[in-house]
Scaffold this motif. Structure first.
Motif, PDB file in Angstrom:
ATOM      1  N   GLU A  58       0.840  -1.196   0.000  1.00 52.95           N
ATOM      2  CA  GLU A  58       0.000   0.000   0.000  1.00 52.95           C
ATOM      3  C   GLU A  58       0.874   1.244   0.000  1.00 52.95           C
ATOM      4  OE1 GLU A  58      -2.918   0.054   3.088  1.00 52.95           O
ATOM      5  OE2 GLU A  58      -3.455  -2.056   2.853  1.00 52.95           O
TER       6      GLU A  58
ATOM      7  N   LEU B   2      -2.757   9.399  11.384  1.00 54.03           N
ATOM      8  CA  LEU B   2      -1.738   8.765  10.556  1.00 54.03           C
ATOM      9  C   LEU B   2      -1.207   7.450  11.124  1.00 54.03           C
ATOM     10  CD1 LEU B   2       0.390  11.856   9.444  1.00 54.03           C
ATOM     11  CD2 LEU B   2      -1.444  10.714   8.208  1.00 54.03           C
TER      12      LEU B   2
ATOM     13  N   LYS C 146      -2.247   9.312   3.189  1.00 53.05           N
ATOM     14  CA  LYS C 146      -2.484  10.403   4.145  1.00 53.05           C
ATOM     15  C   LYS C 146      -1.173  11.046   4.584  1.00 53.05           C
ATOM     16  CE  LYS C 146      -6.855   8.646   6.002  1.00 53.05           C
ATOM     17  NZ  LYS C 146      -7.588   8.198   7.217  1.00 53.05           N
TER      18      LYS C 146
ATOM     19  N   ILE D 194       3.316   1.217   6.901  1.00 54.73           N
ATOM     20  CA  ILE D 194       3.387   1.477   5.455  1.00 54.73           C
ATOM     21  C   ILE D 194       4.383   2.595   5.173  1.00 54.73           C
ATOM     22  CG2 ILE D 194       2.003   1.999   3.398  1.00 54.73           C
ATOM     23  CD1 ILE D 194      -0.467   1.185   5.004  1.00 54.73           C
ATOM     24  N   ILE D 195       4.443   3.580   6.072  1.00 52.66           N
ATOM     25  CA  ILE D 195       5.407   4.674   5.931  1.00 52.66           C
ATOM     26  C   ILE D 195       6.834   4.124   5.978  1.00 52.66           C
ATOM     27  CG2 ILE D 195       6.341   6.743   7.059  1.00 52.66           C
ATOM     28  CD1 ILE D 195       3.445   7.304   8.030  1.00 52.66           C
TER      29      ILE D 195
ATOM     30  N   PRO E 205       1.281   5.138   1.619  1.00 51.61           N
ATOM     31  CA  PRO E 205       0.806   5.958   2.750  1.00 51.61           C
ATOM     32  C   PRO E 205       0.234   7.296   2.261  1.00 51.61           C
ATOM     33  CG  PRO E 205       3.182   6.119   2.594  1.00 51.61           C
ATOM     34  CD  PRO E 205       2.766   5.115   1.549  1.00 51.61           C
TER      35      PRO E 205
ATOM     36  N   GLU F  77      -1.036   4.163   9.269  1.00 52.51           N
ATOM     37  CA  GLU F  77      -0.108   4.105   8.141  1.00 52.51           C
ATOM     38  C   GLU F  77       1.354   3.943   8.571  1.00 52.51           C
ATOM     39  OE1 GLU F  77      -2.306   6.616   4.554  1.00 52.51           O
ATOM     40  OE2 GLU F  77      -0.573   7.484   5.573  1.00 52.51           O
TER      41      GLU F  77
END
Length: 255
Positions: free
Chosen positions: A31, A207, A35, A213-214, A33, A210
């Motif tokens: 995915e 956040l 946002k 994912i970040i 990130p 995420e």
């Protein structure tokens, strides 16, 4: 299994960083990130600056300080600097360390310059943060000798360094070229209107899903920086101009 980061210490013995609170399964999710990227764009105000900032942030999970970059965020109050640092602190906790401003800055009137100690703690961290947004001392001067010590090959911690300041014009006069050349200076001009300000708690909560994912996004960006850009972070021309102006202005202000 929680992940660990092994830092590349420029040909020296690699160091194992603290365990980050994300599982491999969480990080391997395919995915983007969205946002977080929107937040970064809103924070700095334009896409080119966002790219520069993201490349710097990609160095954090790598544990690689061989490229020698350091980041200075400068601007007036209510530009979001402190919230940004608090967000990074949450993303990379427990692999962060807060650095007292007195280790890297000294007052112009002071006779003694406090040099940076070895900061053994930073050898086991990924990110060192120094937030000077509450100090309005115009005579604050950057101790380039201290900063050079943590960017040198002799005392190279694993942590990336981020400094933030509102009003303290930190003099870079006589800064060693390797210190100045690796400075990423971002001036934040746009202040956030009161009706659009969010607390750090609300931004972090928004956040937080995420965060894994970040980490993956930044690791992938670091690989591109290392392999394709050979460690050279692209910096927009306007920021090069701001950096030169900042230095000339502060040199004159601190004579």
């Amino acid at each position: 299994m929680k992940i660990t980061i092994t830092g590349n210490q420029c040909g020296k013995k690699a160091l194992t960083m603290p365990i980050l609170p994300y599982s491999r399964q969480e990080i391997e999710v395919d995915e983007t990130p969205v946002k977080f990227l929107d937040y970064i764009s809103g924070f700095v105000g334009d896409s080119k600056t966002a790219e520069t900032l993201l490349y710097f942030l990609s160095l954090i999970p790598s544990g690689n300080t061989c490229f020698g970059y350091w980041l200075f965020l400068h601007g007036h109050a209510t530009t979001g600097k402190t919230v940004f640092l608090q967000l990074l602190d949450e993303i990379f906790s427990p692999a962060t360390i807060h650095v007292e401003r007195t280790l890297f800055f000294y007052e112009k009137k002071s006779k003694a310059k406090k040099l940076h100690p070895l900061l053994e703690e930073a050898n086991e961290k990924l990110l060192a943060l120094s937030d000077d947004t509450t100090n309005s001392n115009f005579d604050c001067i950057l101790n380039t000798e201290a900063l050079e010590s943590v960017l040198s090959d002799k005392i190279r911690p694993s942590a990336q360094y981020i400094f933030s300041s509102n009003y303290s014009f930190c003099c870079l006069k006589n800064a060693p070229e390797k210190v100045f050349s690796k400075l990423i200076y971002i001036y934040l001009e746009k202040q956030i209107p009161q009706d659009k300000r969010k607390s750090s708690e609300s931004i972090i909560a928004e956040l937080r899903p995420e965060f894994p994912i970040i980490i993956k996004f930044l690791i992938n960006r670091y690989i591109y920086l290392r392999d394709e850009l050979h460690g050279i972070i692209p910096i927009a021309n306007e920021h090069k101009v701001n950096k030169d102006f900042f230095t000339e202005f502060t040199e004159g202000a601190n004579k």
